[in-house]
Write a protein that holds these residues in place. Structure first.
Motif, PDB file in Angstrom:
ATOM      1  N   PHE A  12      38.476   5.843  20.284  1.00 16.72           N
ATOM      2  CA  PHE A  12      38.101   4.572  20.898  1.00 16.72           C
ATOM      3  C   PHE A  12      36.600   4.350  20.756  1.00 16.72           C
ATOM      4  N   ALA A  13      36.220   3.091  20.603  1.00 16.51           N
ATOM      5  CA  ALA A  13      34.811   2.710  20.562  1.00 16.51           C
ATOM      6  C   ALA A  13      34.597   1.608  21.590  1.00 16.51           C
ATOM      7  N   ALA A  14      33.946   1.949  22.691  1.00 14.50           N
ATOM      8  CA  ALA A  14      33.631   0.965  23.736  1.00 14.50           C
ATOM      9  C   ALA A  14      32.234   0.428  23.448  1.00 14.50           C
ATOM     10  N   GLU A  15      32.131  -0.837  23.076  1.00 14.43           N
ATOM     11  CA  GLU A  15      30.878  -1.396  22.591  1.00 14.43           C
ATOM     12  C   GLU A  15      30.518  -2.683  23.329  1.00 14.43           C
ATOM     13  N   THR A  16      29.233  -3.006  23.308  1.00 14.02           N
ATOM     14  CA  THR A  16      28.762  -4.259  23.908  1.00 14.02           C
ATOM     15  C   THR A  16      28.033  -5.150  22.901  1.00 14.02           C
ATOM     16  N   THR A  17      27.552  -4.565  21.804  1.00 16.59           N
ATOM     17  CA  THR A  17      26.804  -5.318  20.807  1.00 16.59           C
ATOM     18  C   THR A  17      27.472  -5.169  19.441  1.00 16.59           C
ATOM     19  N   HIS A  18      27.842  -6.297  18.832  1.00 13.98           N
ATOM     20  CA  HIS A  18      28.533  -6.288  17.534  1.00 13.98           C
ATOM     21  C   HIS A  18      29.619  -5.211  17.518  1.00 13.98           C
ATOM     22  N   PRO A  19      30.607  -5.338  18.414  1.00 14.68           N
ATOM     23  CA  PRO A  19      31.573  -4.250  18.623  1.00 14.68           C
ATOM     24  C   PRO A  19      32.351  -3.852  17.375  1.00 14.68           C
ATOM     25  N   VAL A  20      32.794  -4.818  16.559  1.00 12.53           N
ATOM     26  CA  VAL A  20      33.599  -4.468  15.382  1.00 12.53           C
ATOM     27  C   VAL A  20      32.761  -3.704  14.366  1.00 12.53           C
ATOM     28  N   ASP A  21      31.545  -4.163  14.110  1.00 13.67           N
ATOM     29  CA  ASP A  21      30.668  -3.465  13.169  1.00 13.67           C
ATOM     30  C   ASP A  21      30.368  -2.056  13.656  1.00 13.67           C
ATOM     31  N   ALA A  22      30.088  -1.922  14.954  1.00 15.55           N
ATOM     32  CA  ALA A  22      29.797  -0.600  15.511  1.00 15.55           C
ATOM     33  C   ALA A  22      31.025   0.305  15.428  1.00 15.55           C
ATOM     34  N   GLY A  23      32.198  -0.273  15.663  1.00 15.60           N
ATOM     35  CA  GLY A  23      33.428   0.507  15.585  1.00 15.60           C
ATOM     36  C   GLY A  23      33.717   1.008  14.185  1.00 15.60           C
ATOM     37  N   ILE A  24      33.479   0.163  13.185  1.00 18.40           N
ATOM     38  CA  ILE A  24      33.717   0.565  11.793  1.00 18.40           C
ATOM     39  C   ILE A  24      32.741   1.667  11.380  1.00 18.40           C
ATOM     40  N   ARG A  25      31.500   1.586  11.852  1.00 16.36           N
ATOM     41  CA  ARG A  25      30.552   2.672  11.567  1.00 16.36           C
ATOM     42  C   ARG A  25      31.054   3.989  12.155  1.00 16.36           C
ATOM     43  N   LYS A  26      31.607   3.924  13.358  1.00 14.18           N
ATOM     44  CA  LYS A  26      32.154   5.126  13.992  1.00 14.18           C
ATOM     45  C   LYS A  26      33.339   5.654  13.195  1.00 14.18           C
ATOM     46  N   LEU A  27      34.184   4.766  12.729  1.00  7.81           N
ATOM     47  CA  LEU A  27      35.338   5.127  11.912  1.00  7.81           C
ATOM     48  C   LEU A  27      34.908   5.945  10.696  1.00  7.81           C
ATOM     49  N   GLN A  28      33.836   5.494  10.042  1.00 11.05           N
ATOM     50  CA  GLN A  28      33.373   6.141   8.816  1.00 11.05           C
ATOM     51  C   GLN A  28      32.607   7.431   9.108  1.00 11.05           C
ATOM     52  N   GLN A  29      31.708   7.381  10.075  1.00  6.17           N
ATOM     53  CA  GLN A  29      30.855   8.532  10.361  1.00  6.17           C
ATOM     54  C   GLN A  29      31.649   9.734  10.885  1.00  6.17           C
ATOM     55  N   LYS A  30      32.678   9.454  11.673  1.00 12.43           N
ATOM     56  CA  LYS A  30      33.420  10.547  12.303  1.00 12.43           C
ATOM     57  C   LYS A  30      34.714  10.889  11.565  1.00 12.43           C
ATOM     58  N   LYS A  31      34.887  10.282  10.377  1.00 14.70           N
ATOM     59  CA  LYS A  31      36.010  10.611   9.488  1.00 14.70           C
ATOM     60  C   LYS A  31      37.360  10.356  10.168  1.00 14.70           C
ATOM     61  N   LEU A  32      37.469   9.184  10.785  1.00 17.43           N
ATOM     62  CA  LEU A  32      38.681   8.825  11.515  1.00 17.43           C
ATOM     63  C   LEU A  32      39.687   8.146  10.600  1.00 17.43           C
ATOM     64  N   ASP A  33      40.935   8.169  11.028  1.00 18.64           N
ATOM     65  CA  ASP A  33      41.983   7.409  10.353  1.00 18.64           C
ATOM     66  C   ASP A  33      42.149   6.031  10.980  1.00 18.64           C
TER      67      ASP A  33
END
Length: 402
Positions: free
Chosen positions: A323-344
């Motif tokens: 999960f990515a709980a975000e307040t600023t540009h949530p989708v962009d921040a979530g996709i960065r997390k997806l890539q950085q942490k090697k998520l599916d």
């Protein structure tokens, strides 16, 4: 899929009986044949005529009202049903069913039917958590009855908590899956983390966050209902677990959660990190209470271990979602997390959106998989959102192996 299906709807005596009217209407509109049985107490909330008009079938209330002399009504109804839904299910009717009591039309039919039975409880939060009620539900679950978990929210009695009848749409989803024979997570082991962590300052103080664990617990319940065996690593929360396929492991600190998630990770097929784990902890924890001082107090903090990153680095066959709980540009921040942490997959919470985020009974999220396909899950109960998330994970996991 609903066309000409025989659905028996049992309505017991609770204020949530009004939702059964909407459920009857929706089932009928999809082509199902719906017959309604009401308890005497249910009639105090909704008239049988309402259900008769919505279902276009007679409504049954009296065991001894034999409408056809060639048939025994309660046996005929029990045999007629393809599926039976009990909504709302009060503590009373659940207790009767678990105890084998048949003293009215509804309880008699429930004991006689060989159809699958789906039970949607609705009651006061304290009644739902009572040991007798929990024991009765566990017994029914062990016998093969299916439960549609109640939602959290404001109840008619004025309390706020678990016990609100799930929405008709969620009950319809359960019926759809019954007829599609869909158990997409059968044979899978799902590891889920939920809730906050507490990082000790001294014996009376700690750092924590606003997470209540509701989303993670809903994910665990839905994963189990879809056929998975589930390990739920839970931070300090006040929630209960009922499903027999959920192994609950309680922790307090981020270090304890790290250790337990790593212990269960190797044998897991799907891992969903829904917990709100502290990013920082006090560098020094005191064994005695720190006394109030006259001047300011500074606490040195250090980073905690990044559980999701460490699991991403170890990942082999597992499908890993966070999960990515975000307040600023949530989708962009979530996709960065997806890539950085090697998520599916990543499930993105916009904490600024109405009805989403911590503490509430509803949620709205964006699901993004490793191919960056986005799925907007619009505002609904956390239980309903949890089911959609687990179905998307099942879909993407299947796609990865074909």
């Amino acid at each position: 899929m609903m066309q000409n299906r025989h659905i028996l709807l049992g309505v017991s005596g609770g204020i949530a009986a009004y939702k059964a009217c909407a459920l009857t209407s929706k089932l009928t509109q999809q082509g199902a044949q719906v017959k309604v049985i009401m308890t005497r107490n249910a009639e105090k909330f909704v008239s049988p005529l309402t259900f008769q008009a919505l279902s276009r079938n007679p409504v049954y209330t009296d065991t001894f009202d034999e409408k056809d002399p060639e048939k025994i009504a309660h046996i005929d109804l029990a045999d007629w049903a393809d599926i039976t839904i009990l909504a709302p299910a009060t503590a009373n009717i659940i207790g009767k069913l678990a105890g084998g009591i048949a003293d009215d039309m509804l309880s008699t039919v429930l004991l006689a039917t060989q159809s699958s039975v789906y039970i949607a409880p609705a009651m006061n939060v304290h009644m739902y958590a009572h040991p007798a009620v929990m024991k009765n539900m566990q017994q029914l679950d062990a016998w093969g009855y299916h439960f549609i978990e109640p939602g959290d929210g404001y109840l008619a009695c004025g309390y706020v908590g678990k016990g609100r009848l799930e929405e008709p749409e969620s009950i319809m989803t359960a019926v759809d899956e019954h007829y599609s024979g869909d158990a997409p997570l059968a044979g899978k082991h799902v590891l889920i983390s939920a809730g906050p962590t507490q990082e000790k300052i001294d014996p009376v103080r700690f750092f924590t966050n606003h997470s209540t664990g509701k989303m993670g617990f809903a994910l665990a319940e839905e994963a189990a209902s879809l056929g998975a065996s589930v390990t739920l690593v839970a931070g300090p929360v006040s929630l209960t677990t009922r499903h027999q396929q959920i192994n609950r492991v309680d922790v307090v600190t981020s270090e304890e959660m790290y250790q337990k998630m790593h212990a269960y990770f190797p044998q897991s097929d799907i891992v969903v990190k829904a917990a709100a784990v502290a990013d920082y902890q006090p560098k020094h924890a005191y064994n005695e209470k720190l006394k109030k001082q006259s001047d300011d107090w500074r606490i040195d903090m250090e980073r905690t271990k990044d559980i999701l990153q460490s699991l991403g680095n170890l990942k082999g066959k597992q499908f890993l979602a966070g999960f990515a709980a975000e307040t600023t540009h949530p989708v962009d921040a979530g996709i960065r997390k997806l890539q950085q942490k090697k998520l599916d997959a990543v499930i993105i919470n916009d904490l600024g959106a109405d009805g989403a985020g911590f503490g509430g009974d509803t949620n709205a999220v964006t699901y993004v998989n490793s191919a960056q396909d986005k799925q907007e899950l619009t505002l609904k109960s956390k239980q309903a959102i949890a089911r959609e998330i687990m179905l998307l994970i099942a879909r993407d996991m299947k796609a990865e192996t074909t």
